[in-house]
Design a protein around this motif. Structure first.
Motif, PDB file in Angstrom:
ATOM      1  N   VAL A  90       0.430  -1.054  -0.251  1.00  0.00           N
ATOM      2  CA  VAL A  90       0.000  -0.259   0.098  1.00  0.00           C
ATOM      3  C   VAL A  90       0.732   1.369   0.044  1.00  0.00           C
ATOM      4  CG1 VAL A  90      -1.825   1.494   1.488  1.00  0.00           C
ATOM      5  CG2 VAL A  90      -1.224  -1.789   1.324  1.00  0.00           C
ATOM      6  N   SER A  92       1.231   5.855  -0.179  1.00  0.00           N
ATOM      7  CA  SER A  92       0.543   7.577  -0.728  1.00  0.00           C
ATOM      8  C   SER A  92       1.285   7.970  -1.038  1.00  0.00           C
ATOM      9  CB  SER A  92      -0.157   7.276   1.346  1.00  0.00           C
ATOM     10  OG  SER A  92      -1.238   6.725   1.226  1.00  0.00           O
ATOM     11  N   GLY A  93       1.907   8.947  -0.284  1.00  0.00           N
ATOM     12  CA  GLY A  93       3.183   9.819  -0.953  1.00  0.00           C
ATOM     13  C   GLY A  93       4.578   8.715  -1.425  1.00  0.00           C
ATOM     14  N   GLY A  94       4.718   7.696  -0.992  1.00  0.00           N
ATOM     15  CA  GLY A  94       5.950   6.877  -1.536  1.00  0.00           C
ATOM     16  C   GLY A  94       7.023   7.467  -0.710  1.00  0.00           C
ATOM     17  N   ARG A 153       7.199  17.720   7.976  1.00  0.00           N
ATOM     18  CA  ARG A 153       7.651  19.335   7.307  1.00  0.00           C
ATOM     19  C   ARG A 153       7.855  19.793   4.939  1.00  0.00           C
ATOM     20  NH1 ARG A 153       9.994  16.751  11.558  1.00  0.00           N
ATOM     21  NH2 ARG A 153       9.305  17.962  13.201  1.00  0.00           N
ATOM     22  N   GLY A 161       1.367   7.468   4.905  1.00  0.00           N
ATOM     23  CA  GLY A 161       1.855   7.386   5.465  1.00  0.00           C
ATOM     24  C   GLY A 161       2.748   8.013   7.349  1.00  0.00           C
ATOM     25  N   PHE A 168       5.600  13.955  13.027  1.00  0.00           N
ATOM     26  CA  PHE A 168       5.333  14.773  13.934  1.00  0.00           C
ATOM     27  C   PHE A 168       6.045  16.283  12.929  1.00  0.00           C
ATOM     28  CE2 PHE A 168       9.219  15.066  17.871  1.00  0.00           C
ATOM     29  CZ  PHE A 168       8.701  16.601  18.177  1.00  0.00           C
ATOM     30  N   VAL A 219      -6.772   3.219   4.672  1.00  0.00           N
ATOM     31  CA  VAL A 219      -6.985   4.701   4.720  1.00  0.00           C
ATOM     32  C   VAL A 219      -7.479   4.907   3.954  1.00  0.00           C
ATOM     33  CG1 VAL A 219      -7.403   6.800   6.600  1.00  0.00           C
ATOM     34  CG2 VAL A 219      -6.801   4.468   7.107  1.00  0.00           C
TER      35      VAL A 219
HETATM   36  C1  LIG Z   1      12.298  14.130   2.889  1.00  0.00           C
HETATM   37  C2  LIG Z   1      10.917  13.848   3.755  1.00  0.00           C
HETATM   38  C3  LIG Z   1      11.354  14.338   5.013  1.00  0.00           C
HETATM   39  C4  LIG Z   1       9.920  13.430   5.953  1.00  0.00           C
HETATM   40  N1  LIG Z   1       9.638  14.661   7.407  1.00  0.00           N
HETATM   41  C5  LIG Z   1       8.810  13.999   7.781  1.00  0.00           C
HETATM   42  C6  LIG Z   1       8.157  14.961   9.212  1.00  0.00           C
HETATM   43  O1  LIG Z   1       8.025  16.049   9.443  1.00  0.00           O
HETATM   44  N2  LIG Z   1       7.726  14.721  10.551  1.00  0.00           N
HETATM   45  C7  LIG Z   1       7.437  13.020  10.764  1.00  0.00           C
HETATM   46  O2  LIG Z   1       6.822  12.384  11.046  1.00  0.00           O
HETATM   47  N3  LIG Z   1       8.084  12.246   8.839  1.00  0.00           N
HETATM   48  C8  LIG Z   1       8.430  12.639   7.968  1.00  0.00           C
HETATM   49  N4  LIG Z   1       8.947  12.124   7.335  1.00  0.00           N
HETATM   50  C9  LIG Z   1       8.822  10.588   7.322  1.00  0.00           C
HETATM   51  C10 LIG Z   1       7.738  10.157   6.079  1.00  0.00           C
HETATM   52  O3  LIG Z   1       6.390  10.709   7.393  1.00  0.00           O
HETATM   53  C11 LIG Z   1       7.636   8.788   6.312  1.00  0.00           C
HETATM   54  O4  LIG Z   1       8.717   8.472   5.405  1.00  0.00           O
HETATM   55  C12 LIG Z   1       6.136   7.950   5.684  1.00  0.00           C
HETATM   56  O5  LIG Z   1       6.005   6.801   6.028  1.00  0.00           O
HETATM   57  C13 LIG Z   1       5.604   9.146   4.641  1.00  0.00           C
HETATM   58  O6  LIG Z   1       4.446   8.918   3.746  1.00  0.00           O
HETATM   59  P1  LIG Z   1       3.911   8.572   2.621  1.00  0.00           P
HETATM   60  O7  LIG Z   1       2.446   8.156   2.415  1.00  0.00           O
HETATM   61  O8  LIG Z   1       4.831   9.586   1.829  1.00  0.00           O
HETATM   62  O9  LIG Z   1       5.140   7.385   2.402  1.00  0.00           O
HETATM   63  P2  LIG Z   1       4.687   5.504   2.034  1.00  0.00           P
HETATM   64  O10 LIG Z   1       5.775   5.352   1.638  1.00  0.00           O
HETATM   65  O11 LIG Z   1       3.543   5.576   0.567  1.00  0.00           O
HETATM   66  O12 LIG Z   1       4.028   4.973   3.228  1.00  0.00           O
HETATM   67  C14 LIG Z   1       4.362   4.847   4.122  1.00  0.00           C
HETATM   68  C15 LIG Z   1       3.760   3.149   4.812  1.00  0.00           C
HETATM   69  O13 LIG Z   1       2.726   3.543   5.148  1.00  0.00           O
HETATM   70  C16 LIG Z   1       1.780   2.758   4.632  1.00  0.00           C
HETATM   71  N5  LIG Z   1       0.420   3.073   4.002  1.00  0.00           N
HETATM   72  C17 LIG Z   1       0.628   4.508   3.983  1.00  0.00           C
HETATM   73  N6  LIG Z   1      -0.669   5.010   3.898  1.00  0.00           N
HETATM   74  C18 LIG Z   1      -1.637   4.321   4.144  1.00  0.00           C
HETATM   75  C19 LIG Z   1      -2.625   4.086   4.269  1.00  0.00           C
HETATM   76  N7  LIG Z   1      -3.655   4.601   3.545  1.00  0.00           N
HETATM   77  N8  LIG Z   1      -3.565   3.358   4.749  1.00  0.00           N
HETATM   78  C20 LIG Z   1      -3.094   1.921   5.172  1.00  0.00           C
HETATM   79  N9  LIG Z   1      -0.956   1.642   5.190  1.00  0.00           N
HETATM   80  C21 LIG Z   1      -0.635   3.275   4.168  1.00  0.00           C
HETATM   81  C22 LIG Z   1       2.366   1.558   3.382  1.00  0.00           C
HETATM   82  O14 LIG Z   1       2.002   0.769   3.171  1.00  0.00           O
HETATM   83  C23 LIG Z   1       3.893   2.123   3.812  1.00  0.00           C
HETATM   84  O15 LIG Z   1       4.240   1.126   4.791  1.00  0.00           O
HETATM   85  C24 LIG Z   1       9.766  12.164   6.537  1.00  0.00           C
HETATM   86  C25 LIG Z   1      10.813  11.708   4.995  1.00  0.00           C
HETATM   87  C26 LIG Z   1      11.135  12.052   4.603  1.00  0.00           C
HETATM   88  C27 LIG Z   1      11.588  11.364   3.180  1.00  0.00           C
END
Ligand SMILES: Cc1cc2nc3c(=O)[nH]c(=O)nc-3n(C[C@H](O)[C@H](O)[C@H](O)COP(=O)(O)OP(=O)(O)OC[C@H]3O[C@@H](n4cnc5c(N)ncnc54)[C@H](O)[C@@H]3O)c2cc1C
Length: 496
Positions: A90, A92-94, A153, A161, A168, A219
């Motif tokens: 799954v 979302s933003g990857g 941020r 995710g 945070f 979600v």
């Molecule tokens: C440049 C950068 C800055 C960041 N800054 C912060 C910050 O300020 N604060 C902070 O807390 N974190 C921060 N992060 C960490 C970030 O929160 C995590 O990498 C988070 O997993 C990203 O969410 P995503 O949806 O992009 O990730 P994804 O890689 O899409 O998903 C992450 C995980 O969540 C699961 N998931 C995603 N969406 C769903 C859904 N809808 N239902 C069920 N499971 C789901 C996925 O299966 C996976 O295991 C940062 C990361 C990066 C790379």
């Protein structure tokens, strides 16, 4: 001979099960979802894979990608994937760093980036946000209304995710972690049923999703509570490393201040590249358009400075600028370690990190940073008044320090080596924190390393609750076994 016959019998017994795991999953999804299912080499598939942040995630090639556009698409997909025992991920933003967190080799990747709406309620106190939306666009929409949510941020990071792992942001002191501000989750369960989890309906799911990540379902919508936010001040100041002693003292005082100014958010970074050597980079955010906030003065007065981007602007601008520092397509390693704020520990932490830089200095493209984030009582105060979460955090008056590694480099050839150095650094920080009597077991799930278990770090009470809740809504363990990526409540081995 006898041995060969035994192996053959075993293979015959095993093969139908193995074949059943992968065969026909994408074909059956195509029958239900049509062109929303894309295959290798197609434009839609390539665009989805290329938009992962870490190179490790980009190198994984699923058998097909489901580009969901609605809750119904996700529900239809789960009605195929569950009964056929298909493996899936799954996304979302990857932006999760670890290989296999949100993508899956030879399985089905459900891409939620099309679930990207931002619908403020009429009085702007609540806003529905799709999990595939990114924080920069969320802030841009909400800035215009004079409200915000305490999300991640960096602009390009995904809402889904981040929020499910806690979340945070700059202004956690004004509203708590992202998860503390969700009043309703729309969730597709393993069997395809759609539920709306709130404090009063499916309240166990509502609680479990506040840090429990992807072990319960998918979600498809978050309803966030907003807080008022107008113009802000913020940006980065880069300092010469000679300022380190004064920096650490200022950080200790800032974090332990009993009259902490809740408008203030700070990231304090030890940053290293071989070209420039070690630097200090402070990322400031202040929830008012004050160009010289008193609470940051001890840092702002420090010299020599190398550059300064601080300005009165909007949260959108701050998050978009912050995102530029972390481009896609590099190898990425993170870890998270927490300890009680203590000056001697901070000084030792810098020494440990500084000596680790020589171990990675020959790695092509290396950026090796340690970020220190204050966790102050004002943050968990919001958790308490908004119904709590599963993170298990208890913050002492002098605050906790969340320490995050960001290691970025060019090639997977260096992954094992850099991972070993990162692991050693993390062990050393933990050992030192224990010696100083300041170690805290909390591991931020959003930055957890392959060798860490953030959910176990929440404590046995949270773990028991999360496991009970996962079993209740997913009795056959679809999200534990068929969706192996990410950090699971039963601590499954990850796809690393
Ligand atoms: C440049 C950068 C800055 C960041 N800054 C912060 C910050 O300020 N604060 C902070 O807390 N974190 C921060 N992060 C960490 C970030 O929160 C995590 O990498 C988070 O997993 C990203 O969410 P995503 O949806 O992009 O990730 P994804 O890689 O899409 O998903 C992450 C995980 O969540 C699961 N998931 C995603 N969406 C769903 C859904 N809808 N239902 C069920 N499971 C789901 C996925 O299966 C996976 O295991 C940062 C990361 C990066 C790379």
């Amino acid at each position: 001979m006898e041995m060969a016959a035994t192996i053959l019998v075993c293979l015959v017994l095993i093969l139908p099960t193995v074949a059943g795991v992968t065969e026909g999953c994408c074909e059956d999804l195509s029958k239900t979802l049509g062109s929303k299912v894309s295959y290798p080499a197609s434009a839609a598939y390539n665009a989805s894979i290329a938009s992962f942040w870490s190179q490790q995630e980009q190198l994984i090639t699923p058998s097909c990608v489901v580009s969901a556009k609605s809750v119904q698409d996700v529900s239809n997909a789960m009605r195929v994937l569950g009964p056929k025992s298909c493996k899936f991920a799954v996304r979302s933003g990857g932006h999760a760093a670890l290989a296999g967190s949100a993508n899956i080799q030879d399985g089905v990747t459900i891409d939620l980036s099309g679930l990207d709406w931002i619908h403020p309620f009429s009085n702007h106190s609540l806003v529905s946000i799709g999990p595939g939306q990114t924080w920069g666009k969320v802030y841009s929409s909400l800035d215009a209304l004079g409200v915000s949510v305490p999300g991640g941020r960096d602009g390009p990071v995904g809402v889904g995710g981040t929020t499910l792992g806690g979340g945070f942001g700059y202004f956690a002191t004004k509203a708590g972690f992202a998860c503390n501000n969700i009043v309703a989750y729309e969730l597709v369960l393993a069997n395809g049923t759609v539920v709306n989890a709130t404090r009063s309906r499916y309240s166990d799911l509502w609680m479990a999703l506040k840090g429990g990540s992807n072990s319960f379902g998918i979600v498809t919508n978050f309803v966030f509570q907003t807080f008022p936010l107008g113009a802000i001040w913020g940006g980065d100041i880069y300092y010469n490393i000679s300022t380190i002693d004064a920096q650490l003292e200022a950080f200790y005082r800032f974090t332990s201040n009993p009259s902490y100014d809740t408008n203030a958010g700070l990231l304090h970074n030890f940053a290293y590249t071989p070209e420039v050597g070690p630097l200090i980079v402070n990322q400031y955010a202040y929830a008012k358009p004050d160009p010289n906030p008193a609470t940051f003065r001890a840092f702002i007065l420090l010299q020599p400075q190398i550059s300064n981007t601080t300005q009165v602007s909007s949260l959108e601008t701050l998050s978009v600028n912050a995102g530029k520092a972390s481009p896609n397509s590099f190898q990425q390693i993170t870890f998270a370690v927490t300890f009680t704020n203590e000056l001697a520990m901070l000084q030792e932490l810098f020494t440990i990190w500084n000596s680790s830089t020589s171990e990675v200095s020959a790695v092509a493209g290396i950026k090796w940073s340690l970020t220190l984030v204050p966790i102050v009582p004002a943050i968990t105060f919001h958790s308490a008044i908004k119904g709590s979460d599963v993170l298990g955090l208890s913050v002492p008056p002098q605050g906790l320090v969340l320490t995050l590694l960001s290691a970025s480099f060019n090639s997977s050839d260096d992954y094992s080596m850099v991972n070993r150095v990162a692991n050693r650094l993390s062990d050393k920080i933990i050992r030192t924190a224990k010696e100083f009597g300041v170690y805290n077991t909390y591991v931020d799930l959003n930055h957890g390393a392959a060798w860490q278990d953030p959910i176990a770090s929440y404590g046995s009470e949270s773990v028991a609750f999360l496991q009970r809740t996962a079993q209740k809504y997913d009795p056959t363990g679809v999200f534990q076994t068929q969706c192996p990526g990410g950090f699971k409540v039963f601590g499954l081995e990850r796809n690393v």
